[in-house]
Design an enzyme around this catalytic site. Structure first.
Site, PDB file in Angstrom:
ATOM      1  N   ARG A   1      26.434  33.059  37.855  1.00 45.25           N
ATOM      2  CA  ARG A   1      27.333  32.110  38.530  1.00 45.25           C
ATOM      3  C   ARG A   1      27.189  32.156  40.046  1.00 45.25           C
ATOM      4  O   ARG A   1      27.690  31.271  40.738  1.00 45.25           O
ATOM      5  CB  ARG A   1      28.784  32.336  38.073  1.00 45.25           C
ATOM      6  CG  ARG A   1      28.991  31.960  36.609  1.00 45.25           C
ATOM      7  CD  ARG A   1      30.412  32.214  36.170  1.00 45.25           C
ATOM      8  NE  ARG A   1      30.779  33.614  36.263  1.00 45.25           N
ATOM      9  CZ  ARG A   1      30.540  34.534  35.326  1.00 45.25           C
ATOM     10  NH1 ARG A   1      29.928  34.197  34.208  1.00 45.25           N
ATOM     11  NH2 ARG A   1      30.923  35.788  35.485  1.00 45.25           N
TER      12      ARG A   1
ATOM     13  N   GLU B   1      32.370  49.582  33.028  1.00 47.47           N
ATOM     14  CA  GLU B   1      33.535  50.311  32.518  1.00 47.47           C
ATOM     15  C   GLU B   1      33.086  51.425  31.566  1.00 47.47           C
ATOM     16  O   GLU B   1      33.536  52.558  31.651  1.00 47.47           O
ATOM     17  CB  GLU B   1      34.445  49.314  31.808  1.00 47.47           C
ATOM     18  CG  GLU B   1      35.862  49.788  31.679  1.00 47.47           C
ATOM     19  CD  GLU B   1      36.735  48.720  31.056  1.00 47.47           C
ATOM     20  OE1 GLU B   1      36.302  47.554  30.973  1.00 47.47           O
ATOM     21  OE2 GLU B   1      37.843  49.075  30.640  1.00 47.47           O
TER      22      GLU B   1
HETATM   23  P1  AMP Z   1      31.853  43.681  39.831  1.00 49.91           P
HETATM   24  O1  AMP Z   1      30.539  44.386  39.814  1.00 49.91           O
HETATM   25  O2  AMP Z   1      32.919  44.408  39.080  1.00 49.91           O
HETATM   26  O3  AMP Z   1      32.300  43.327  41.253  1.00 49.91           O
HETATM   27  O4  AMP Z   1      31.674  42.330  39.037  1.00 49.91           O
HETATM   28  C1  AMP Z   1      31.100  41.252  39.623  1.00 49.91           C
HETATM   29  C2  AMP Z   1      30.360  40.386  38.642  1.00 49.91           C
HETATM   30  O5  AMP Z   1      31.057  40.243  37.398  1.00 49.91           O
HETATM   31  C3  AMP Z   1      30.201  38.996  39.208  1.00 49.91           C
HETATM   32  O6  AMP Z   1      28.864  38.597  38.973  1.00 49.91           O
HETATM   33  C4  AMP Z   1      31.192  38.147  38.483  1.00 49.91           C
HETATM   34  O7  AMP Z   1      30.610  36.933  38.111  1.00 49.91           O
HETATM   35  C5  AMP Z   1      31.597  38.929  37.257  1.00 49.91           C
HETATM   36  N1  AMP Z   1      33.059  39.100  37.113  1.00 49.91           N
HETATM   37  C6  AMP Z   1      33.731  40.258  37.205  1.00 49.91           C
HETATM   38  N2  AMP Z   1      35.035  40.088  36.970  1.00 49.91           N
HETATM   39  C7  AMP Z   1      35.203  38.768  36.746  1.00 49.91           C
HETATM   40  C8  AMP Z   1      36.346  37.945  36.442  1.00 49.91           C
HETATM   41  N3  AMP Z   1      37.575  38.468  36.321  1.00 49.91           N
HETATM   42  N4  AMP Z   1      36.161  36.625  36.277  1.00 49.91           N
HETATM   43  C9  AMP Z   1      34.909  36.096  36.393  1.00 49.91           C
HETATM   44  N5  AMP Z   1      33.803  36.801  36.656  1.00 49.91           N
HETATM   45  C10 AMP Z   1      33.939  38.130  36.835  1.00 49.91           C
END
Ligand code: AMP
Length: 170
Positions: free
Chosen positions: A58, A95
């Site tokens: 995305r 996680e």
């Molecule tokens: P993080 O590594 O935890 O910052 O996760 C980031 C990635 O996971 C991004 O590429 C987001 O597209 C996706 N992502 C994580 N949490 C969400 C959420 N609550 N809604 C949509 N996409 C998410």
């Protein structure tokens, strides 16, 4: 225009406990997409950018739009096994367990001024791994920008040494 109205919240997707932020209503509106693109570019100001790096999948939408406006190249960071040429890899914690992302080894020139983009900054693990890939290839990270930031997850702490910007905060 309130861009927040174009983000749909879906509870328990893709698994129980996750509050998913769906950007497809925003992408479905040319007016909202243009307004969002303009806000992302305004956060960057007039800083010169050579490459916009977008994170699968995305992050690709607005990263390519920004790259075109900035007259910069677009570089994809992808999930394992998707890029056809030689790649460099970085792992990041999930996680449960870990995963990794990849970038083509020749995607950046040393000294390239890079804008990193993704749709959501959540825990920051993906963005941190992406920054490591960019710097490994000699890129200079000018800004990390996001369509939205889930502030309660404190993702910006993981990339605190960069300029971190987001259009929407939840
Ligand atoms: P993080 O590594 O935890 O910052 O996760 C980031 C990635 O996971 C991004 O590429 C987001 O597209 C996706 N992502 C994580 N949490 C969400 C959420 N609550 N809604 C949509 N996409 C998410």
């Amino acid at each position: 225009m309130n861009l927040q109205d174009y983000i749909r919240t879906i509870n328990d997707f893709p698994k129980p406990g996750v509050v998913f932020k769906d950007i497809t209503p925003l992408l479905n509106s040319p007016e909202a997409t243009t307004a969002c693109l303009n806000q992302l570019l305004a956060m960057l100001g007039d800083q010169k950018i050579d490459k916009v790096v977008g994170i699968e999948s995305r992050g690709f939408f607005f990263a390519t739009l920004m790259a075109q406006k900035l007259n910069a190249g677009f570089v994809p960071i992808r999930k394992p096994g998707k890029l056809p040429h030689t790649t460099i890899k970085r792992s990041y914690a999930l996680e449960y367990g870990d995963d990794h992302i990849e970038m083509h080894i020749d995607a950046l020139e040393k000294g390239d001024r890079v804008l990193l983009h993704d749709d959501v900054l959540a825990t920051g693990g993906t963005a941190k791994a992406a920054c490591e890939l960019i710097e490994h290839l000699g890129g200079h990270i000018v800004q990390c920008n996001f369509l939205m930031e889930l502030e309660f997850l404190n993702g910006r702490n993981k990339i605190a040494n960069y300029d971190v910007q987001s259009v929407l905060k939840f």
